[in-house]
Design a protein around this motif. Structure first.
Motif, short mmCIF file in Angstrom:
data_model
loop_
_atom_site.label_atom_id
_atom_site.label_comp_id
_atom_site.label_asym_id
_atom_site.label_seq_id
_atom_site.Cartn_x
_atom_site.Cartn_y
_atom_site.Cartn_z
N THR A 31 0.96 -0.99 -0.01
CA THR A 31 -0.04 -0.01 0.08
C THR A 31 0.94 1.15 0.02
O THR A 31 0.55 2.35 -0.53
CB THR A 31 -0.96 0.10 1.05
N ALA A 32 2.07 1.25 0.65
CA ALA A 32 2.78 2.38 0.82
C ALA A 32 3.52 2.44 -0.79
O ALA A 32 3.62 3.62 -1.04
CB ALA A 32 4.01 2.24 1.56
N LEU A 35 1.18 4.35 -2.79
CA LEU A 35 1.02 5.48 -2.39
C LEU A 35 2.21 6.49 -3.26
O LEU A 35 2.06 7.56 -3.80
CB LEU A 35 1.04 5.74 -0.95
N LYS A 109 -5.94 9.37 9.59
CA LYS A 109 -4.68 9.05 9.08
C LYS A 109 -3.59 9.71 9.59
O LYS A 109 -3.67 11.00 9.36
CB LYS A 109 -4.82 8.80 7.40
N HIS A 116 -1.28 8.38 4.75
CA HIS A 116 -1.44 6.94 4.79
C HIS A 116 -1.99 6.57 5.96
O HIS A 116 -2.00 6.94 7.22
CB HIS A 116 -0.28 6.47 4.46
#
Length: 342
Positions: A31-32, A35, A109, A116
């Protein structure tokens, strides 16, 4: 699991579960990476995999509640929410469900400067009868030296206008505190905050910490606990508004998974009380116990707390009658004082 937390036969009105890091490290890296690439769309297979994980946990909790709770007491899922590794699941006793309303939720977040959700909070608030309750499931910044970062996370979470405001003035007066409209956490009469807060033990080597644990000298360690120190010494620390039941159990982090051995990896992290439960609501909430549990599937030991909460029910007719009586008494006293002044 529930048999470790609740004495046999006890059937509380609410069961609140808050998890952190349900998504494994590889998922969070993915997921990072998404991003950083600037993509606004999540990979479909990744999202589906994460959704299945949360659903599996919810279904498992439903089965646990059905299997363990008394046969004459049924429960329903009031709310579930997830954000990267955070997961909240709240059950309510079916006989109390009609007393709950105005359920709203939000997420905040805090990872990567607020971009994130690998760090942050899941928030849910609702009314139980005419009392407002807010539940906060957190995962704060990691690292031995990141106390200020964690304190900033707490401030951002508590100060966020994350929830929908109540526009009716009478409803605000009835349900919220301090003139609030319910958009902030501290507007609510009763708050419970839990999670992997990641606070560590300061200015003490790992060997000294381990020796103190072995000799049951927890007081020495708690004097250096970053959360407790911040509450004592930082006048603007957000969690000064909360209370915590006295800790009498060993640090809950960091273990070798599947064992009773504190971190034996190359990093040799010092043990700490990362996993915490705090509460707020003077005169309306009382904590009855605070325990850790010897489940070894994680590098953390989970903690639990049992609370007794007092909620109110407003009867409009009776309230109006009392209001009129108060007005009459006030006018009577005012006339008496005016007469004496003359």
């Amino acid at each position: 699991m529930l048999h470790l937390i609740l004495p046999s036969g006890r059937a509380p009105d609410l069961l609140i579960f808050g998890f952190q890091e349900l998504v494994d490290l590889e998922d969070k890296r993915l997921t990072a990476k998404t991003l950083f690439k600037g993509s606004r769309k999540k990979d479909g297979s990744e999202q589906e995999h994460m959704s299945h994980q949360y659903k599996d946990w919810r279904d498992h909790l439903v089965r646990c509640v059905e299997d363990f709770m008394p046969m004459n007491e049924s429960y329903s899922v009031l709310h579930t929410a997830s954000m990267v590794g955070l997961f909240s699941c709240i059950f309510v006793k079916s006989s109390r469900r009609s007393r709950i309303g105005s359920v709203h939720a939000a997420e905040i977040k805090r990872g990567m400067g607020g971009l994130h959700g690998n760090k942050g909070a899941l928030i849910v608030r609702f009314h139980f009868s005419d009392s407002s309750i807010c539940l906060i499931n957190c995962h704060l910044a990691a690292g031995q030296t990141q106390t200020m970062h964690r304190n900033n996370d707490i401030a951002a979470i508590l100060e966020s206008l994350a929830l929908p405001p109540e526009h009716d003035l009478q409803n605000c007066c009835d349900s919220f505190t301090g003139g609030g409209d319910g958009s902030m956490i501290l507007d609510h009469e009763i708050c419970i905050l839990n999670g992997d807060l990641n606070y560590r033990i300061d200015t003490m080597s790992r060997d000294i910490v381990l020796k103190a644990i072995q000799s049951k000298n927890l007081t020495k360690l708690l004097e250096r606990d970053q959360l407790l120190v911040s509450r004592r010494k930082n006048p603007v620390f957000g969690l000064k508004a909360f209370a915590e039941f006295p800790i009498d159990f060993d640090p809950t982090y960091k273990y070798d998974v599947g064992s009773d051995t504190y971190d034996s990896s190359e990093k040799h992290r010092a043990p700490a009380w990362c996993d915490r439960i705090l509460y707020r609501g003077a005169g309306k909430i009382k904590q009855l116990d605070y325990r850790r549990h010897e489940l070894k599937v994680s590098d953390h030991r989970p903690v639990s707390g049992t609370f007794r909460i007092r909620v109110k029910t407003i009867v409009p007719g009776k309230r109006e009658k009392v209001w009129q009586e108060c007005q009459q008494r006030f006018q009577s006293i005012r006339k008496k004082l005016e007469k004496e002044a003359k």
